[in-house]
Every structure is written in structure tokens, then in C-alpha cells.
Design an enzyme around this catalytic site. Structure first.
Site, PDB file in Angstrom:
ATOM      1  N   SER A 152      -1.430  -1.648   7.764  1.00  0.00           N
ATOM      2  CA  SER A 152       0.034  -1.697   7.742  1.00  0.00           C
ATOM      3  C   SER A 152       0.531  -2.783   8.674  1.00  0.00           C
ATOM      4  O   SER A 152      -0.128  -3.127   9.668  1.00  0.00           O
ATOM      5  CB  SER A 152       0.606  -0.348   8.184  1.00  0.00           C
ATOM      6  N   TYR A 165       1.262   6.663  14.021  1.00  0.00           N
ATOM      7  CA  TYR A 165       0.883   5.970  12.790  1.00  0.00           C
ATOM      8  C   TYR A 165       0.375   4.567  13.105  1.00  0.00           C
ATOM      9  O   TYR A 165      -0.683   4.139  12.608  1.00  0.00           O
ATOM     10  CB  TYR A 165       2.095   5.907  11.867  1.00  0.00           C
TER      11      TYR A 165
END
Length: 290
Positions: A152, A165
Site C-alpha cells: 500500500s 495498517y
């Protein structure tokens, strides 16, 4: 076809980027095992692939369960005879998500529980580790293969309220670098793509919600590149297909000598800029004449 006669496992293949990638891989000639914790979504993806003339099977599995991941690979090899591609794509966001994005809400870091941490860690990092481990024996038997992980942009830059995350995705980048060194001797390449834009709103929605099949930007209404914060100004929004094509590149022979890379996909220059705002950042700035 770029993946003719290849066999691929895609985790998180029931929706979003995983579903789009599964359809693209199948269209390029791969036989695809669609793995998802939601068996219904996995079945829907396989039906789409079959309707488009491809070959796929659906497998229900939780990637945070190592034994379940191994069973998924075994089922794939039993069905198709081998494994060439493992795409460890399944992921979840930290509880609360990013505030103001698709219903996200601010959650103070100290209020997150150990259960919150174990969940995001189990899927986003342990799940990738298990997927890689399960794939290696079959790939070594093949004489090589390709492992791809979904990282990501949050592994490179901070987003509000999703530090857990971000940590797991940064871990994916480190894992990819390490495995490229350890597995290269077996002809196994290991890479990751790190999407910034063009991802699915389903990622931040609860289980059981309808699969949208479009990116955040595509669902936000009429596209105006003049007001988009993305430095690259194109006349269409970024899409799931844009990210899926990067995945295709990284698992195909087009990238035959690339390993250990985390490629920022569909960032359009977003990760290259500084945080400061300038006059030129205003919508439709007046450009100097030279």
C-alpha cells in the site's frame, strides 16, 4: 496471452482488486484459484471468469489461518496440477479506517485493542507470510514461479488513524526484499505492488456488502482532473483495472528479471510531492506564459 497455461492463486479474490485481477489473469490465459474468506464472493468471481471464457475455482479460506492457506494451495495443485503464481492480495484496514473516507471514523491509537492489532497483523502480514510459505514447495517442484503481494501507499507515507495498517504493509515490503534474496536461487521472483489510487470502496466496507467493482474515484461522481489532488492530470479517474495491469506486469514474463521490488502503482506522482501547498496547487492555476 501473457499467462498462457499458468496457474495462479489469488487471495482476497472475491472483491475489489482481487476480483479485477482474477478476471484479467484468466483473460490472459491463466487458470485461477479465487481464495476469499467470503465463499459467496469467491463463487461470484469464478462465475464472472467462466462467463468470460476463463477457468477458475473458488476456495473459501481465512488467510490468517496457516493451515487453511496450505489447504488452498493443495486444492489448487490437485485441480490444476501445479502452481506458477501466488498473489497474496487479501487485506483489511485498521478498525475505524481513514476518517472521512467511505464512512471511516477516527479512533485514538491508545483505544485500539490487542484484538484489533492481531486482526490486521494476522491478515495483512501473517497472511502474506503463510501464502508465500505454502507456495514455495509447489514452485520449487515447478522449477520456479512468481510471488506477488499487495502492499500500500501507506507503507511509504502516513494516513490518519491507520498506523497499524501502515506497519503491516511496511512489513510486507521488508518481507518481499528478504524473500527475493532467499528464494531467487530456486527461480522464484518476489515482488509487491503498492496502490495509492484506483482501489475499491469495498475495502472499507463491512463484510456482506455488495461488490461495487469500481474505484473510489469512479464512484465519487463526475471526474474533474482540475480539482483532483493527483499531480498527474488525466481525463479519466484511476481504476481497479489500472492496478490489476500492474499486477499482471509483475507476474508475467514482461518483468522476468525484476525481484525484490515494491512498485507504487497508480500513484500518479502523489508520493513524489512534498506536504507544502503552493499557488500552483490551486484548481486550474494561472500558468505563466513562456
Amino acid at each position: 496471452m501473457k499467462l498462457q497455461d499458468k496457474v495462479a492463486v489469488i487471495t482476497g479474490g472475491g472483491s475489489g482488486l482481487g476480483r479485477q485481477g482474477a478476471q484479467l489473469f484468466a483473460a490472459e490465459g491463466a487458470k485461477v484459484a479465487v481464495v476469499d474468506i467470503d465463499g459467496g464472493r469467491a463463487e461470484q468471481t469464478t462465475k464472472l471468469i467462466e462467463q468470460q471464457g476463463g477457468t477458475a475455482i473458488a476456495i473459501t479460506a481465512d488467510v490468517s489461518d496457516e493451515a487453511a492457506v496450505y489447504r488452498s494451495v493443495e486444492a489448487t495443485v490437485d485441480q490444476f496440477g501445479k502452481l506458477d503464481i501466488m498473489w497474496a492480495n487479501a487485506g483489511v484496514v485498521s478498525r475505524g479506517g481513514v476518517p472521512s473516507v467511505a464512512g471511516g471514523e477516527h479512533v485514538e491509537f491508545q483505544d485500539l485493542t490487542d484484538a484489533d492489532w492481531q486482526h490486521v497483523l494476522g491478515v495483512n502480514l501473517s497472511g502474506v507470510v503463510y501464502s508465500c510459505k505454502a507456495a514455495v514447495p509447489a514452485m520449487r517442484a515447478n522449477g520456479g514461479g512468481t510471488i506477488l503481494a499487495t502492499s500500500s501507499a501507506a507503507s511509504f507515507a502516513a494516513y490518519h488513524s491507520i498506523a497499524m495498517y501502515s506497519a503491516t504493509k511496511a512489513g510486507v515490503n521488508g518481507l518481499v526484499r528478504g524473500l527475493s534474496l532467499d528464494l531467487g536461487r530456486y527461480g522464484i521472483r518476489v515482488n509487491a505492488l503498492a496502490p495509492t489510487h484506483g482501489m475499491s470502496p469495498n475495502f472499507l466496507m463491512g463484510p456482506g456488502t455488495p461488490v461495487i467493482g469500481q474505484s473510489y474515484e469512479e464512484t465519487a461522481g463526475p471526474w474533474d482532473p482540475g480539482v483532483s489532488p493527483i499531480p498527474l492530470k488525466l481525463q479519466r479517474p484511476p481504476s481497479l483495472v489500472d492496478n490489476a495491469k500492474v499486477a499482471l506486469f509483475l507476474v508475467s514474463d514482461d518483468s522476468a528479471y525484476i525481484s525484490g521490488l515494491t512498485l507504487p502503482a497508480t500513484d500518479g506522482g502523489t508520493l513524489s510531492r512534498v506536504a507544502m501547498m503552493f499557488e500552483e496547487d490551486a484548481p486550474n492555476p494561472t500558468l505563466p506564459v513562456h
